[in-house]
Design an enzyme around this catalytic site. Sequence first.
Site, PDB file in Angstrom:
ATOM      1  CB  SER A 163       3.712   9.654   2.564  1.00 20.19           C
ATOM      2  OG  SER A 163       3.545   9.000   3.160  1.00 20.19           O
ATOM      3  CG  HIS A 168       3.428   6.794   8.787  1.00 18.66           C
ATOM      4  ND1 HIS A 168       2.429   7.771   8.166  1.00 18.66           N
ATOM      5  CD2 HIS A 168       4.434   6.491   8.596  1.00 18.66           C
ATOM      6  CE1 HIS A 168       3.888   7.828   6.965  1.00 18.66           C
ATOM      7  NE2 HIS A 168       4.899   6.833   7.631  1.00 18.66           N
ATOM      8  CE  LYS A 210      15.494  22.806  -2.372  1.00 19.27           C
ATOM      9  NZ  LYS A 210      16.608  21.054  -2.727  1.00 19.27           N
ATOM     10  NE  ARG A 251       7.254   0.364   4.629  1.00 19.36           N
ATOM     11  CZ  ARG A 251       7.431   2.290   3.617  1.00 19.36           C
ATOM     12  NH1 ARG A 251       6.493   2.469   2.723  1.00 19.36           N
ATOM     13  NH2 ARG A 251       8.971   2.741   3.105  1.00 19.36           N
TER      14      ARG A 251
END
Length: 160
Positions: free
Chosen positions: A129, A18, A42, A91
């Site tokens: 991530s 990022h 969530k 990517r």
Amino acid sequence: MPTLAVYPGSFDPLTNGHVDIISRGARLFDRIIVSILVNAEKSPLFSMDERVEITREVFKDQPNVEVDTFDGLLVDYVERRHAQVIVRGLRAVSDFEFEFQLALMNQRLNAKIQTVFMMPAEQYTYISSRLIKEVVSLGGRVHGLVPQLVEARLREKVKR
Ligand code: PNS
């Protein structure tokens, strides 16, 4: 007219992939807004406040990088911010299908907004991530793959 770009995402957590894309965007556009999606997952590992704080700290010396949050439709947010461009990182070929759908849907929703894809440096092409969280939760090292601040915060979270 200055060109304003929005770089949207979950950033849970911010990775060096990022950071690479944001830095490229900051060189290409007059201003880039890193826009963190509220409630993407969530149960995120990092709270919204933590993600905002971390991203602001990492880019504190780059005045044309702004950090913001958004919810609702991305194109509506981009219009509200008077931005013209959505930046997304690509990517690998595996990213393409989802990104293609996202870009075309956004184009259909608002034809004035242009999606621009950017490739990160080669060494970041396998980082996500999701993988970072998995590796850390299983005791692996992610040094060099995330900013030092993120690495330290991940270590704290694992200790708890
Ligand atoms: O980091 P991510 O999870 O890949 O980011 C995905 C994101 C935030 C770009 C996407 O989920 C999004 O734009 N959500 C906002 C809601 C929206 O506009 N959905 C329709 C997009 S076609």
